[in-house]
Design an enzyme around this catalytic site. Structure first.
Site, short mmCIF file in Angstrom:
data_model
loop_
_atom_site.label_atom_id
_atom_site.label_comp_id
_atom_site.label_asym_id
_atom_site.label_seq_id
_atom_site.Cartn_x
_atom_site.Cartn_y
_atom_site.Cartn_z
CB ILE A 35 -0.74 -0.01 1.50
CG1 ILE A 35 -2.17 0.81 1.67
CG2 ILE A 35 -0.18 -0.13 2.67
CD1 ILE A 35 -3.18 1.81 2.60
CB SER A 36 1.43 4.10 -2.31
OG SER A 36 1.11 3.72 -3.96
#
Length: 208
Positions: free
Chosen positions: A58-59
């Site tokens: 997940i960024s």
């Protein structure tokens, strides 16, 4: 506690230059801890990329906010996301536009994201298990395309699924990566380098 953590993140994003109030509100409202493994929930509101399984991440919230801001969305924008992943970026987009189209090549991630979005009462998203390099032609053309993994080169199919004046935001490169924004004007494409980034690779043609 959650409120104070999300407020600290909001303050950090503002310090980093994020100005779009709708994007900041979407990030404040979304429970990022729901999109990551429970063991990592204490890091949910830190500005970190985190593993979500299947070799994917997940960024970090800043990158989510920055890439979304670069799309210059309006409520009626037709949006394509390449790389659903955890569904977090998808959820941010869904707070900003009437409908989001999102492709994921890893079936388990697509399924988990679809289920989580429904649990969060986010229904304005269409997801597809497919090859993101090819885009989603039947849903296009798009005002905005966001790619959440790094491509070795810019996929032509994505360029030609942009509307006139459409925006493509994509990380490009292998070892060293640059975040690019590409704007279509007629049959020409104009590119600008935004900043150095680090993403997992965008894999072409191979579904999992």
């Amino acid at each position: 506690m959650l409120n104070s953590r999300s407020e600290l993140l909001d303050q950090f994003l503002r310090q980093q230059g994020i100005r779009n109030e709708a994007i900041l509100a979407a990030i404040r409202e979304l429970p990022r801890e729901r999109f990551i493994p429970e063991a990592l929930s204490h890091q949910a509101y830190q500005n970190n990329a985190l593993p979500i399984g299947e070799g994917q991440t997940i960024s970090q919230p800043y990158i989510v906010a920055k890439m979304t801001e670069l799309l210059e969305l309006t409520p009626t924008s037709n949006v394509l996301e390449v790389g659903t992943g955890s569904g977090y970026q998808t959820a941010v987009l869904a707070k900003l536009v009437e409908h989001v189209n999102s492709i994921e090549r890893i079936k388990s991630l697509q399924w988990n994201a679809k289920r989580l979005l429904k649990q969060l009462d986010i229904y304005n998203v269409s997801t597809k298990h497919g090859d993101g390099w090819k885009g989603w032609e039947s849903k296009g053309p798009f005002d905005a395309i966001i790619v959440t993994a790094a491509a070795e080169s810019i996929p032509n199919d994505l360029l030609f699924q942009l509307k006139d004046n459409g925006h493509l935001v994509i990380p490009v490169g292998e070892e060293s990566q640059q975040l690019l924004r590409i704007i279509r004007q007629g049959e020409e494409f104009f590119s600008e380098v935004i900043e150095e980034v680090r993403f997992v690779p965008l894999v072409a043609g191979e579904l999992a």
